[in-house]
Design an enzyme around this catalytic site. Structure first.
Site, PDB file in Angstrom:
ATOM      1  N   ARG A  48      11.012  35.236  -6.141  1.00  0.00           N
ATOM      2  CA  ARG A  48      10.319  33.897  -6.737  1.00  0.00           C
ATOM      3  C   ARG A  48      11.144  33.383  -7.760  1.00  0.00           C
ATOM      4  O   ARG A  48      11.224  32.124  -7.832  1.00  0.00           O
ATOM      5  CB  ARG A  48       9.007  34.453  -7.185  1.00  0.00           C
ATOM      6  CG  ARG A  48       8.188  33.119  -7.930  1.00  0.00           C
ATOM      7  CD  ARG A  48       6.901  33.192  -8.117  1.00  0.00           C
ATOM      8  NE  ARG A  48       6.166  34.440  -8.431  1.00  0.00           N
ATOM      9  CZ  ARG A  48       6.263  35.127  -9.592  1.00  0.00           C
ATOM     10  NH1 ARG A  48       6.989  34.176 -10.685  1.00  0.00           N
ATOM     11  NH2 ARG A  48       5.936  36.221  -9.888  1.00  0.00           N
ATOM     12  N   TYR A 101       5.438   7.636   0.438  1.00  0.00           N
ATOM     13  CA  TYR A 101       4.695   8.761   1.410  1.00  0.00           C
ATOM     14  C   TYR A 101       3.298   8.843   1.264  1.00  0.00           C
ATOM     15  O   TYR A 101       3.039   9.046   0.039  1.00  0.00           O
ATOM     16  CB  TYR A 101       5.793   9.944   1.405  1.00  0.00           C
ATOM     17  CG  TYR A 101       5.288  11.097   2.128  1.00  0.00           C
ATOM     18  CD1 TYR A 101       5.378  11.084   3.565  1.00  0.00           C
ATOM     19  CD2 TYR A 101       4.756  12.215   1.788  1.00  0.00           C
ATOM     20  CE1 TYR A 101       4.954  11.858   4.488  1.00  0.00           C
ATOM     21  CE2 TYR A 101       4.201  13.223   2.649  1.00  0.00           C
ATOM     22  CZ  TYR A 101       4.510  13.197   4.108  1.00  0.00           C
ATOM     23  OH  TYR A 101       4.287  14.059   4.918  1.00  0.00           O
ATOM     24  N   ASP A 173      12.618   9.466  -4.844  1.00  0.00           N
ATOM     25  CA  ASP A 173      12.565  10.180  -3.539  1.00  0.00           C
ATOM     26  C   ASP A 173      13.671   9.448  -2.619  1.00  0.00           C
ATOM     27  O   ASP A 173      13.406   8.240  -2.109  1.00  0.00           O
ATOM     28  CB  ASP A 173      11.260  10.064  -2.922  1.00  0.00           C
ATOM     29  CG  ASP A 173      10.921  10.685  -1.657  1.00  0.00           C
ATOM     30  OD1 ASP A 173      11.906  11.054  -0.872  1.00  0.00           O
ATOM     31  OD2 ASP A 173       9.543  11.008  -1.563  1.00  0.00           O
ATOM     32  N   LYS A 198      13.200  16.688   6.682  1.00  0.00           N
ATOM     33  CA  LYS A 198      13.910  15.554   7.333  1.00  0.00           C
ATOM     34  C   LYS A 198      15.236  15.699   7.883  1.00  0.00           C
ATOM     35  O   LYS A 198      15.616  16.393   8.523  1.00  0.00           O
ATOM     36  CB  LYS A 198      13.335  14.378   6.810  1.00  0.00           C
ATOM     37  CG  LYS A 198      12.078  14.189   6.026  1.00  0.00           C
ATOM     38  CD  LYS A 198      10.710  14.068   7.072  1.00  0.00           C
ATOM     39  CE  LYS A 198       9.582  14.566   6.461  1.00  0.00           C
ATOM     40  NZ  LYS A 198       9.045  13.948   5.311  1.00  0.00           N
TER      41      LYS A 198
HETATM   42  C1  LIG Z   1       8.160  13.895   4.578  1.00  0.00           C
HETATM   43  C2  LIG Z   1       8.012  13.345   3.188  1.00  0.00           C
HETATM   44  C3  LIG Z   1       7.629  13.665   2.206  1.00  0.00           C
HETATM   45  C4  LIG Z   1       7.049  14.973   2.123  1.00  0.00           C
HETATM   46  O1  LIG Z   1       7.781  16.055   2.687  1.00  0.00           O
HETATM   47  P1  LIG Z   1       7.045  17.145   3.352  1.00  0.00           P
HETATM   48  O2  LIG Z   1       8.428  18.433   3.502  1.00  0.00           O
HETATM   49  O3  LIG Z   1       6.488  17.117   4.403  1.00  0.00           O
HETATM   50  O4  LIG Z   1       6.146  18.066   2.267  1.00  0.00           O
HETATM   51  C5  LIG Z   1       7.942  13.330   0.689  1.00  0.00           C
HETATM   52  N1  LIG Z   1       8.655  11.999   0.712  1.00  0.00           N
HETATM   53  C6  LIG Z   1       9.082  11.468   1.769  1.00  0.00           C
HETATM   54  C7  LIG Z   1       9.726  10.050   1.774  1.00  0.00           C
HETATM   55  C8  LIG Z   1       8.703  11.860   3.179  1.00  0.00           C
HETATM   56  O5  LIG Z   1       9.330  11.194   4.278  1.00  0.00           O
END
Ligand SMILES: *Cc1c(COP(=O)(O)O)cnc(C)c1O
Length: 383
Positions: A48, A101, A173, A198
């Site tokens: 962890r 998001y 982000d 992604k």
């Molecule tokens: C998908 C996404 C998230 C969240 O990510 P997860 O891995 O699905 O928890 C956050 N910000 C953006 C821009 C995203 O496309």
């Protein structure tokens, strides 16, 4: 060294005991200590708190996104949650992009407000609106650029400057463009957040997240939360993500080139009302897109003539494109944000920020552009 070399090699050395070229999946809960006096001598105690495979991914991301360290998480949402926990508490206030998001919006409005944290969802495309939203209690600015799903851009350097003047951390982000096209820390931001689910993984195989940090102080805060809450990334996910990143630039370039072709096709199509792609001259922030990123990405959206009903018929008629949530993978995906990724937002809020009922979001993958365009053409003929 340049990006393509670093995406293959950064963070990874051949395994010292076997010579294995790939970092092994260190599937071990605990790490044996040589003696009480030499506790932590090899850098690991318990998975962890740190794991060598996860560390390799974190080191690669630190290198690629120009940070001093990286903390990785079970998902992108866990990464955003860790940033909230590290900087916000009862009585604190945060400014967040009004287009973000859906999960970020949900975490803020449905979880953190219960603990006395306040949020302003501001049009971060306008640095003046960000400045106006700041209060004495503001402890975090979180921008998303390009934003999901409208692709609205935030001028990272402008917002970072006003955040720095007020000593407020600015987290970006960076999921949509990845460090290959955009490096927020180089533009003055303090943190670059990724859903590694992604483009970094890129193969629809994992869910994961990371925060690339620009200072030791912020690293300490986020790492403390990571260990305290335990929302860590697993060694196997880290290992798969390390493999995915090796082809990041090639996938991004190919997928973005195809996205540009598709945007051009849609813009000329009589059954399409509006198309948004940062690489199009018609995109309102095209100049900013060119200035702060080295590529336009592989996300775009459009509206079909005939509104929601036509949009639904179009999506049902698609065959090569897959109807699914997620983005950034080699499989091309079509999403209807209003019923899928952004269903949590109240309709009037969606309307205000431009997430219209007929908006179809496309995540362009690695298939042949001819097949993707032919499929769209056929589906548009059916609406
Ligand atoms: C998908 C996404 C998230 C969240 O990510 P997860 O891995 O699905 O928890 C956050 N910000 C953006 C821009 C995203 O496309």
């Amino acid at each position: 060294m340049r990006f393509r070399t670093r995406q293959v090699h950064a963070g990874v050395e051949p395994d010292p005991t076997t010579g294995a070229i790939l970092t092994p999946i260190h599937q071990s809960t605990t790490f044996v200590q040589p003696s009480v006096d030499e506790y932590m001598a090899k850098g690991y105690t318990y998975s962890r708190s740190g794991n060598p495979t996860v560390r390799a991914l974190e080191d690669r991301l630190t290198n690629l996104d120009a940070g001093v360290d990286t903390a990785s998480f079970a998902t992108g949402m866990a990464a955003i949650n860790a940033v909230f926990l590290a900087f916000l508490g009862a009585g604190a206030h945060a400014v967040i992009s009004d287009v973000a998001y859906g999960g970020t919006y949900r975490l803020a409005t449905h979880v953190y407000t219960r603990f006395g944290v306040e949020f302003t969802f501001a049009d971060t495309a306008d640095a003046g609106a960000v400045a106006a939203a700041i209060r004495p209690a503001t402890r975090l600015i979180l921008t998303e650029t390009p934003a999901n799903p409208t692709l609205k851009l935030t001028d990272i350097a402008a917002v970072s400057e006003l955040a720095r003047d007020r000593a407020i951390p600015h987290a970006v982000d960076n999921t949509f463009l990845t460090p290959y096209y955009q490096r927020p820390l180089e533009l003055g931001a303090d943190m670059s957040i990724h859903s590694t689910t992604k483009y970094l993984d890129g193969h629809n195989a994992t869910v994961g997240g990371a925060v690339v940090l620009g200072s030791e102080d912020h690293t300490e805060r986020v790492r403390f939360v990571q260990n305290a809450t335990g929302t860590i990334m697993s060694p196997f996910v880290a290992w798969l993500t390390l493999q995915g990143i090796k082809t990041l630039s090639e996938r991004m370039d190919r997928q973005s080139a195809t996205a540009a072709e598709i945007a051009g096709f849609l813009e000329a199509h009589p059954k399409v009302d509006r198309v948004a792609y940062p690489g199009l001259e018609s995109f309102p922030q095209h100049e900013l897109a060119k200035r702060q990123a080295s590529g336009f990405g592989a996300m775009l959206w459009f509206e079909v003539v005939g509104g929601v009903e036509a949009g639904k018929r179009l999506m049902d008629a698609l065959e090569v494109w897959t109807l699914a949530e997620n983005l950034g993978s080699v499989e091309s995906l079509a999403t209807h944000p209003v019923t899928m990724t952004h269903a949590i937002m109240p309709p009037e809020e969606r309307e205000r920020v431009g997430i219209t009922d007929g908006l179809v979001r496309l995540s362009v993958g690695l298939e042949d552009p001819e097949d993707l365009i032919a499929d769209l053409d056929k589906a548009l003929a059916a609406v």
